[in-house]
Scaffold this motif. Structure first.
Motif, PDB file in Angstrom:
ATOM      1  N   GLY A  43       0.730  -1.101  -0.115  1.00  0.00           N
ATOM      2  CA  GLY A  43      -0.160   0.127  -0.078  1.00  0.00           C
ATOM      3  C   GLY A  43       0.727   1.273   0.141  1.00  0.00           C
ATOM      4  O   GLY A  43       0.599   2.233  -0.791  1.00  0.00           O
ATOM      5  N   ASN A  44       1.687   1.299   0.867  1.00  0.00           N
ATOM      6  CA  ASN A  44       2.631   2.507   0.829  1.00  0.00           C
ATOM      7  C   ASN A  44       3.535   2.551  -0.377  1.00  0.00           C
ATOM      8  O   ASN A  44       3.823   3.646  -0.654  1.00  0.00           O
ATOM      9  CB  ASN A  44       3.414   2.534   2.260  1.00  0.00           C
ATOM     10  N   LEU A  45       4.133   1.664  -0.794  1.00  0.00           N
ATOM     11  CA  LEU A  45       4.787   1.760  -1.982  1.00  0.00           C
ATOM     12  C   LEU A  45       4.237   2.085  -3.291  1.00  0.00           C
ATOM     13  O   LEU A  45       4.719   2.852  -4.011  1.00  0.00           O
ATOM     14  CB  LEU A  45       5.616   0.068  -2.347  1.00  0.00           C
ATOM     15  N   ASP A  72       5.403   4.829   7.644  1.00  0.00           N
ATOM     16  CA  ASP A  72       4.701   3.753   7.574  1.00  0.00           C
ATOM     17  C   ASP A  72       5.380   2.415   7.168  1.00  0.00           C
ATOM     18  O   ASP A  72       5.300   1.218   7.389  1.00  0.00           O
ATOM     19  CB  ASP A  72       3.488   3.903   7.085  1.00  0.00           C
ATOM     20  N   ILE A  73       6.421   2.528   6.430  1.00  0.00           N
ATOM     21  CA  ILE A  73       7.372   1.334   5.768  1.00  0.00           C
ATOM     22  C   ILE A  73       8.309   0.900   7.021  1.00  0.00           C
ATOM     23  O   ILE A  73       8.551  -0.193   7.266  1.00  0.00           O
ATOM     24  CB  ILE A  73       7.852   1.858   4.574  1.00  0.00           C
ATOM     25  N   VAL A  74       8.952   1.897   7.325  1.00  0.00           N
ATOM     26  CA  VAL A  74      10.205   1.815   8.027  1.00  0.00           C
ATOM     27  C   VAL A  74       9.975   1.128   9.716  1.00  0.00           C
ATOM     28  O   VAL A  74      10.309   0.289  10.064  1.00  0.00           O
ATOM     29  CB  VAL A  74      11.223   3.044   8.484  1.00  0.00           C
ATOM     30  N   THR A  75       8.821   1.899  10.036  1.00  0.00           N
ATOM     31  CA  THR A  75       8.272   1.355  11.416  1.00  0.00           C
ATOM     32  C   THR A  75       8.154  -0.243  11.545  1.00  0.00           C
ATOM     33  O   THR A  75       8.725  -0.682  12.287  1.00  0.00           O
ATOM     34  CB  THR A  75       7.002   2.136  11.954  1.00  0.00           C
ATOM     35  N   PRO A 287      -0.020   1.731   9.941  1.00  0.00           N
ATOM     36  CA  PRO A 287       0.677   1.898   8.616  1.00  0.00           C
ATOM     37  C   PRO A 287      -0.291   0.959   7.354  1.00  0.00           C
ATOM     38  O   PRO A 287       0.268   1.473   6.295  1.00  0.00           O
ATOM     39  CB  PRO A 287       2.113   1.116   9.065  1.00  0.00           C
ATOM     40  N   MET A 288      -0.699   0.183   8.001  1.00  0.00           N
ATOM     41  CA  MET A 288      -1.680  -0.831   6.997  1.00  0.00           C
ATOM     42  C   MET A 288      -2.836  -0.119   6.531  1.00  0.00           C
ATOM     43  O   MET A 288      -3.172   0.008   5.245  1.00  0.00           O
ATOM     44  CB  MET A 288      -1.875  -1.922   7.674  1.00  0.00           C
TER      45      MET A 288
END
Length: 312
Positions: A43-45, A72-75, A287-288
């Motif tokens: 989703g974030n990418l 949201d990707i790194v966490t 993040p999701m």
């Protein structure tokens, strides 16, 4: 538990137990962990790809969405791979330096996300209450500066935590009943007085969250007042719709975090595995959901994503 006692040669490591009390179902628990992580990354990418590819989306609002997507990707990436190694392979060791590094970046990113949400609230305030000056007040370079200031603020506030922990003497048992290294989970292993650690973590968390929530509340108070002054019903609805996605993201970000923090500090009657599950949900769920919320609620992103999907 005796099998996990550390020997003197293990003095430089901690042992992460995963979800203590639910070790028998670790393999089953890993399934929602893995699925949530995959959805989060995809989703974030996709959000970063769409905004980066489309020149028309190179605006302050979407720059802040990209900042949020990066956090949201790194966490979860700091936590989920190690948690899956615990669940699948029983790889529980983590060095003290690795543990403190993970803790530092997790808490820093949490504060950075809060700063980004404040900037997004300010963006909506300017867009609705002072639209004619939007381009002069908020430029891409100014948003980048705000992001850098938020990162520096978060890092400086969190820097004392590993320093305070490093001065503590740790007992012979270095077992952390958790999937990742949290400040209080590490501090509770110490043989010395941890009142300074407990006080600083509470003050820092409530000061940052409190100040940021006040700033967000002030922004939305002004927005609501401006919206109700609009004579056109269409303009009324358009202004509110631009804020809906941000309000949803704030609720998914702040509410689980505040509840987790309160339960860790005061919820002594709550079972340990509930604490751990709540802490992991806080790292997994926002993040999701964030890219899904913005993908559904933001028309420009929805249209651009539809264009790429149809082209494929």
């Amino acid at each position: 538990m005796g099998a996990f006692n550390l020997t003197p040669s293990d003095s430089s490591t901690f042992i992460l137990m995963g979800i203590a009390g639910l070790e028998a179902v670790h393999v089953w628990i890993s399934i929602p962990f893995l699925m949530s992580y995959i959805v989060t990354l995809l989703g974030n990418l996709i959000l970063l790809f769409v905004v980066g590819k489309e020149q028309t989306l190179h605006k302050p609002m979407y720059m802040m969405l990209c900042m949020l997507a990066l956090t949201d990707i790194v966490t979860p990436s700091l936590v989920i791979p190690k948690a899956l190694c615990i669940f699948w392979f029983n790889w529980k060791d983590i060095t003290i330096s690795g543990c403190l590094t993970q803790m530092f970046f997790l808490h820093t990113l949490s504060f950075l996300q809060s700063a980004i949400l404040v900037a997004m609230a300010f963006d909506r305030y300017i867009a609705i209450c002072d639209p004619l000056r939007y381009a002069t007040i908020l430029s891409n370079s100014r948003i980048a500066t705000l992001g850098l200031v938020g990162l520096i603020r978060s890092g400086l506030l969190m820097l004392p935590l590993p320093l305070l922990l490093s001065r503590l003497p740790f007992c012979s048992s270095r077992i952390i009943p958790h999937t990742h290294c949290e400040h209080m989970a590490i501090a509770k292993l110490a043989c010395g007085d941890i009142s300074v650690n407990r006080t600083y973590s509470m003050v820092a968390a409530f000061a940052v969250s409190g100040i940021d929530l006040i700033l967000i509340a002030l922004s939305y108070g002004r927005i609501i007042r401006a919206v109700f002054r609009m004579s056109s019903t269409e303009a009324h609805q358009k202004a509110l719709s631009t804020c809906t996605s941000h309000v949803c993201v704030m609720m998914t970000s702040y509410m689980p975090g505040l509840f987790t923090s309160m339960s860790n500090q005061f919820g002594k009657t709550i079972a340990p595995h509930i604490h751990i599950i709540l802490s992991n949900l806080y790292l997994l769920v926002p993040p999701m959901l964030n890219p899904i919320i913005y993908g559904v609620k933001t028309k420009e992103i929805r249209d651009k994503l539809g264009k790429y999907t149809c082209r494929r």
